[in-house]
Motif scaffolding. Structure first.
Motif, PDB file in Angstrom:
ATOM      1  N   SER A  84       0.896  -1.256  -0.193  1.00 41.56           N
ATOM      2  CA  SER A  84      -0.007   0.117   0.126  1.00 41.56           C
ATOM      3  C   SER A  84       0.970   1.082   0.069  1.00 41.56           C
ATOM      4  N   GLU A  85       0.548   2.217  -0.829  1.00 40.25           N
ATOM      5  CA  GLU A  85       0.931   3.251  -0.913  1.00 40.25           C
ATOM      6  C   GLU A  85       0.183   4.731  -0.802  1.00 40.25           C
ATOM      7  N   ILE A 143      -1.811   7.918  -1.468  1.00 41.47           N
ATOM      8  CA  ILE A 143      -2.379   8.376  -2.963  1.00 41.47           C
ATOM      9  C   ILE A 143      -3.000   9.531  -2.747  1.00 41.47           C
ATOM     10  N   THR A 180      -5.759  11.676  -4.791  1.00 43.83           N
ATOM     11  CA  THR A 180      -6.503  11.964  -6.015  1.00 43.83           C
ATOM     12  C   THR A 180      -7.153  13.268  -5.980  1.00 43.83           C
ATOM     13  N   LYS A 215      -3.817  11.032 -10.136  1.00 41.65           N
ATOM     14  CA  LYS A 215      -3.729  10.277  -9.079  1.00 41.65           C
ATOM     15  C   LYS A 215      -2.404  10.540  -8.781  1.00 41.65           C
ATOM     16  N   THR A 268       1.049   9.288  -6.390  1.00 44.86           N
ATOM     17  CA  THR A 268       1.434   8.541  -5.543  1.00 44.86           C
ATOM     18  C   THR A 268       2.497   9.297  -4.714  1.00 44.86           C
ATOM     19  N   SER A 327      -5.039   5.588   0.352  1.00 47.34           N
ATOM     20  CA  SER A 327      -3.917   4.750  -0.125  1.00 47.34           C
ATOM     21  C   SER A 327      -4.220   3.843  -1.189  1.00 47.34           C
ATOM     22  N   SER A 328      -3.329   3.136  -1.696  1.00 46.90           N
ATOM     23  CA  SER A 328      -3.358   2.417  -2.980  1.00 46.90           C
ATOM     24  C   SER A 328      -4.464   1.375  -2.805  1.00 46.90           C
ATOM     25  N   THR A 329      -5.166   0.911  -3.859  1.00 52.65           N
ATOM     26  CA  THR A 329      -6.205  -0.171  -3.531  1.00 52.65           C
ATOM     27  C   THR A 329      -5.660  -1.500  -4.458  1.00 52.65           C
ATOM     28  N   ASP A 389      -5.080  -0.826  -7.914  1.00 47.43           N
ATOM     29  CA  ASP A 389      -3.791  -0.297  -8.309  1.00 47.43           C
ATOM     30  C   ASP A 389      -2.571  -0.956  -8.510  1.00 47.43           C
ATOM     31  N   LEU A 390      -2.495  -1.990  -7.151  1.00 47.53           N
ATOM     32  CA  LEU A 390      -1.829  -2.752  -7.135  1.00 47.53           C
ATOM     33  C   LEU A 390      -1.602  -3.575  -8.466  1.00 47.53           C
ATOM     34  N   LYS A 445      -0.145  -2.165 -11.403  1.00 49.60           N
ATOM     35  CA  LYS A 445       1.219  -2.164 -11.303  1.00 49.60           C
ATOM     36  C   LYS A 445       1.849  -3.341 -11.659  1.00 49.60           C
TER      37      LYS A 445
END
Length: 136
Positions: free
Chosen positions: A53-54, A56, A58, A91, A93, A122-124, A127-128, A131
């Motif tokens: 998790s990072e 983020i 928006t 969005k 990071t 945080s990233s969902t 999002d992961l 990536k």
């Protein structure tokens, strides 16, 4: 359907395959992400969130003469590590959430950019997944 799956999972194991990752976050305890027919990542949802998790932010600015130029400039902020820009939103990071929140709001005010929304989170799982897929 999601309510039914929530009830069933209390008494049995449910194998749930979906491309709607928001639903997977609501239902699943363990996740397997598959890329090109191979397991790209797997583990408990909580463990994956903790590890990947990072922070983020928006932002959806009101469309104006300077809003696009302002959004384009955000990649150069010291606390921004990644940018994903859509048609109406960006969005970001960030490396330092507190610094980014204050800095971005001050910068928008300085450039007379009105914000429709400003969401810090945080990233969902989605999002992961994006990536992981892009690393191919």
């Amino acid at each position: 359907m999601l309510n039914l799956l929530q009830d069933i999972r209390k008494n049995t194991t449910v194998l749930f395959s979906t491309h709607v990752l928001h639903d997977a976050e609501e239902i699943c305890d363990d996740i397997i992400l598959i890329r090109d027919g191979h397991i790209a990542m797997q583990g408990g949802l909580d463990d994956i969130r903790r590890s990947y998790s990072e922070p983020i932010i928006t932002i959806r600015p009101e469309r104006s003469e300077g809003s696009q130029a302002w959004m384009d400039s955000l990649i150069h902020k010291e606390y921004v590590t990644d940018v994903q820009q859509g048609r109406d939103e960006i969005k970001l990071t960030v490396s330092n959430m507190d610094q980014a929140q204050v800095g971005l709001l001050e910068d928008a005010l300085l450039h007379h950019v009105k914000l429709r929304t400003f969401e810090a989170g945080s990233s969902t799982l989605e999002d992961l997944y994006l990536k992981v897929v892009q690393e191919a």
